[in-house]
Design a protein around this motif. Structure first.
Motif, PDB file in Angstrom:
ATOM      1  N   ILE A 181      70.833  58.801   8.256  1.00 36.24           N
ATOM      2  CA  ILE A 181      70.959  57.680   6.957  1.00 36.24           C
ATOM      3  C   ILE A 181      70.266  58.424   5.730  1.00 36.24           C
ATOM      4  CG2 ILE A 181      69.828  55.554   6.293  1.00 36.24           C
ATOM      5  CD1 ILE A 181      69.432  54.689   9.158  1.00 36.24           C
ATOM      6  N   ASP A 182      71.036  58.108   4.665  1.00 36.38           N
ATOM      7  CA  ASP A 182      70.364  58.719   3.399  1.00 36.38           C
ATOM      8  C   ASP A 182      69.702  57.486   2.964  1.00 36.38           C
ATOM      9  OD1 ASP A 182      70.000  59.164   0.649  1.00 36.38           O
ATOM     10  OD2 ASP A 182      71.863  58.523   0.071  1.00 36.38           O
ATOM     11  N   SER A 183      68.281  57.674   2.731  1.00 32.73           N
ATOM     12  CA  SER A 183      67.220  56.824   2.773  1.00 32.73           C
ATOM     13  C   SER A 183      67.301  56.335   1.231  1.00 32.73           C
ATOM     14  CB  SER A 183      65.932  57.375   2.929  1.00 32.73           C
ATOM     15  OG  SER A 183      65.544  58.394   2.440  1.00 32.73           O
ATOM     16  N   THR A 185      70.271  55.392  -0.668  1.00 32.52           N
ATOM     17  CA  THR A 185      71.100  54.371  -0.709  1.00 32.52           C
ATOM     18  C   THR A 185      71.349  53.486   0.528  1.00 32.52           C
ATOM     19  OG1 THR A 185      72.700  55.912   0.248  1.00 32.52           O
ATOM     20  CG2 THR A 185      72.893  55.807  -2.311  1.00 32.52           C
ATOM     21  N   SER A 186      70.558  53.868   1.512  1.00 30.61           N
ATOM     22  CA  SER A 186      70.549  53.163   2.717  1.00 30.61           C
ATOM     23  C   SER A 186      71.904  53.294   3.439  1.00 30.61           C
ATOM     24  CB  SER A 186      70.068  51.505   2.921  1.00 30.61           C
ATOM     25  OG  SER A 186      68.672  51.592   2.271  1.00 30.61           O
ATOM     26  N   ILE A 187      72.558  54.289   3.398  1.00 32.72           N
ATOM     27  CA  ILE A 187      74.119  54.472   3.714  1.00 32.72           C
ATOM     28  C   ILE A 187      74.022  55.387   5.086  1.00 32.72           C
ATOM     29  CG2 ILE A 187      76.304  55.563   3.507  1.00 32.72           C
ATOM     30  CD1 ILE A 187      76.106  54.860   0.395  1.00 32.72           C
ATOM     31  N   VAL A 188      74.534  54.791   6.295  1.00 30.76           N
ATOM     32  CA  VAL A 188      74.483  55.672   7.650  1.00 30.76           C
ATOM     33  C   VAL A 188      75.417  56.828   7.319  1.00 30.76           C
ATOM     34  CG1 VAL A 188      75.090  55.369   9.971  1.00 30.76           C
ATOM     35  CG2 VAL A 188      73.824  53.393   8.706  1.00 30.76           C
ATOM     36  N   LEU A 189      75.090  58.008   7.263  1.00 27.18           N
ATOM     37  CA  LEU A 189      76.143  59.150   7.032  1.00 27.18           C
ATOM     38  C   LEU A 189      76.952  59.434   8.459  1.00 27.18           C
ATOM     39  CD1 LEU A 189      74.097  60.932   4.691  1.00 27.18           C
ATOM     40  CD2 LEU A 189      75.643  59.359   4.037  1.00 27.18           C
ATOM     41  N   TRP A 190      76.000  59.265   9.612  1.00 26.09           N
ATOM     42  CA  TRP A 190      76.757  59.975  10.794  1.00 26.09           C
ATOM     43  C   TRP A 190      76.128  59.041  11.992  1.00 26.09           C
ATOM     44  CZ3 TRP A 190      81.207  61.997  11.894  1.00 26.09           C
ATOM     45  CH2 TRP A 190      81.313  62.400  13.157  1.00 26.09           C
ATOM     46  N   ASN A 191      76.858  58.846  13.053  1.00 22.57           N
ATOM     47  CA  ASN A 191      76.195  58.467  14.318  1.00 22.57           C
ATOM     48  C   ASN A 191      76.936  59.125  15.480  1.00 22.57           C
ATOM     49  OD1 ASN A 191      74.418  56.379  14.030  1.00 22.57           O
ATOM     50  ND2 ASN A 191      76.344  54.973  13.487  1.00 22.57           N
ATOM     51  N   SER A 192      76.250  59.668  16.586  1.00 22.11           N
ATOM     52  CA  SER A 192      76.974  60.365  17.483  1.00 22.11           C
ATOM     53  C   SER A 192      76.034  60.285  18.859  1.00 22.11           C
ATOM     54  CB  SER A 192      76.933  61.827  17.172  1.00 22.11           C
ATOM     55  OG  SER A 192      77.638  62.667  18.176  1.00 22.11           O
ATOM     56  N   LYS A 193      76.734  60.091  20.018  1.00 19.34           N
ATOM     57  CA  LYS A 193      76.039  60.097  21.314  1.00 19.34           C
ATOM     58  C   LYS A 193      75.595  61.513  21.612  1.00 19.34           C
ATOM     59  CE  LYS A 193      77.543  55.764  23.131  1.00 19.34           C
ATOM     60  NZ  LYS A 193      78.503  55.287  24.418  1.00 19.34           N
ATOM     61  N   ILE A 194      74.151  61.690  22.152  1.00 21.28           N
ATOM     62  CA  ILE A 194      73.879  62.854  22.434  1.00 21.28           C
ATOM     63  C   ILE A 194      73.117  62.732  23.941  1.00 21.28           C
ATOM     64  CG2 ILE A 194      73.503  64.015  20.177  1.00 21.28           C
ATOM     65  CD1 ILE A 194      70.577  63.288  20.487  1.00 21.28           C
ATOM     66  N   PRO A 195      73.024  63.865  24.786  1.00 20.35           N
ATOM     67  CA  PRO A 195      72.524  63.497  26.348  1.00 20.35           C
ATOM     68  C   PRO A 195      71.037  63.445  26.085  1.00 20.35           C
ATOM     69  CG  PRO A 195      73.442  65.545  25.965  1.00 20.35           C
ATOM     70  CD  PRO A 195      73.846  64.991  24.870  1.00 20.35           C
ATOM     71  N   THR A 196      70.404  64.176  25.443  1.00 24.06           N
ATOM     72  CA  THR A 196      68.932  64.328  25.056  1.00 24.06           C
ATOM     73  C   THR A 196      68.472  64.750  24.076  1.00 24.06           C
ATOM     74  OG1 THR A 196      69.022  66.527  25.937  1.00 24.06           O
ATOM     75  CG2 THR A 196      68.564  65.084  27.665  1.00 24.06           C
ATOM     76  N   GLU A 197      67.167  64.279  23.480  1.00 20.50           N
ATOM     77  CA  GLU A 197      66.818  64.420  22.144  1.00 20.50           C
ATOM     78  C   GLU A 197      65.754  65.863  22.379  1.00 20.50           C
ATOM     79  OE1 GLU A 197      64.558  61.522  19.024  1.00 20.50           O
ATOM     80  OE2 GLU A 197      63.792  61.586  21.120  1.00 20.50           O
ATOM     81  N   LYS A 198      66.819  66.676  21.898  1.00 26.14           N
ATOM     82  CA  LYS A 198      66.219  68.101  21.702  1.00 26.14           C
ATOM     83  C   LYS A 198      66.523  68.591  20.268  1.00 26.14           C
ATOM     84  CE  LYS A 198      67.319  69.766  26.771  1.00 26.14           C
ATOM     85  NZ  LYS A 198      67.830  70.298  27.600  1.00 26.14           N
ATOM     86  N   SER A 199      65.984  69.882  20.018  1.00 27.46           N
ATOM     87  CA  SER A 199      66.219  70.190  18.703  1.00 27.46           C
ATOM     88  C   SER A 199      67.289  70.851  18.497  1.00 27.46           C
ATOM     89  CB  SER A 199      64.961  71.183  18.406  1.00 27.46           C
ATOM     90  OG  SER A 199      65.034  72.365  19.171  1.00 27.46           O
ATOM     91  N   GLU A 200      67.876  71.542  19.460  1.00 27.73           N
ATOM     92  CA  GLU A 200      69.210  71.856  18.989  1.00 27.73           C
ATOM     93  C   GLU A 200      70.122  70.734  18.799  1.00 27.73           C
ATOM     94  OE1 GLU A 200      67.070  74.612  22.151  1.00 27.73           O
ATOM     95  OE2 GLU A 200      67.518  72.404  22.168  1.00 27.73           O
TER      96      GLU A 200
END
Length: 200
Positions: A181-183, A185-200
């Protein structure tokens, strides 16, 4: 006061579209142009079977649509008014799809609740139909976001850049939804499903 409320309610009900027009009207939609942008002649291509359509602002009506096609370049033409009201091959208007999307994803309503709400608007739909329109809403929202990407970039450059916030959420053992999110303008710039929350 109760008598006044009763009279007012009866007056509202008598002015309801469903009472003024008890049977859905038949509306013909055709293309008025006879010449294509390529210079070719436009002729009747096909008349689609009549179907019952529903919108919030017009109500229910029967669509009788005639499409035309250019004899030279074979471009097919639809009536511009029906294109603004209804998606192709869909019996529910864009306004119904947006209403369903807002109720499901902004108000966190259930499929049954949305079905009941639409029933109050005289729109008959199953819970599966509500679910389908909710998915359609997400698809259209994604397309609109892509089409607006140049304007979003312009807004961010007027702000001399953007401040990116990234986070991921999950529900139980399901895949995570990564959001940027661009904080400013509060515009969501991207959404994506990921299997786990890792730094990569």
């Amino acid at each position: 006061m109760e008598l006044l409320d009763s009279i007012t309610q009866k007056a509202r009900e008598s002015l309801d579209t469903a009472n003024l027009i008890p049977d859905p009207p038949l509306i013909h939609f055709t293309v008025t142009d006879d010449t294509c942008s390529c210079g070719g002649e436009i002729k009747v291509f096909k008349t689609k079977p009549q179907r019952l359509a529903h919108t919030l602002h017009v109500g229910s009506f029967i669509v009788h649509e005639t499409q035309k096609r250019c004899t030279s370049c074979l471009k097919t033409y639809r009536n511009s008014e029906i294109e603004r009201l209804l998606p192709s091959k869909c019996n529910f208007g864009y306004d119904v799809i947006v209403d369903v999307g807002k109720r499901l994803f902004l108000e966190n309503r259930t499929l049954a609740e949305v079905k009941a709400d639409l029933g109050k608007e005289r729109i008959k739909i199953s819970e599966n139909g509500v679910n389908y329109l909710g998915r359609k809403f997400i698809a259209y929202l994604s397309l609109a976001h892509c089409q607006a990407s140049d304007r979003i970039k312009d807004v961010m450059s007027l702000n001399h850049g953007y401040m990116l916030h990234i986070d991921a959420t999950c529900d139980g053992g399901s895949p995570m939804l990564l959001t940027g999110i661009d904080s400013i303008t509060s515009i969501v710039l991207w959404n994506s499903k990921i299997p786990t929350e890792k730094s990569e």
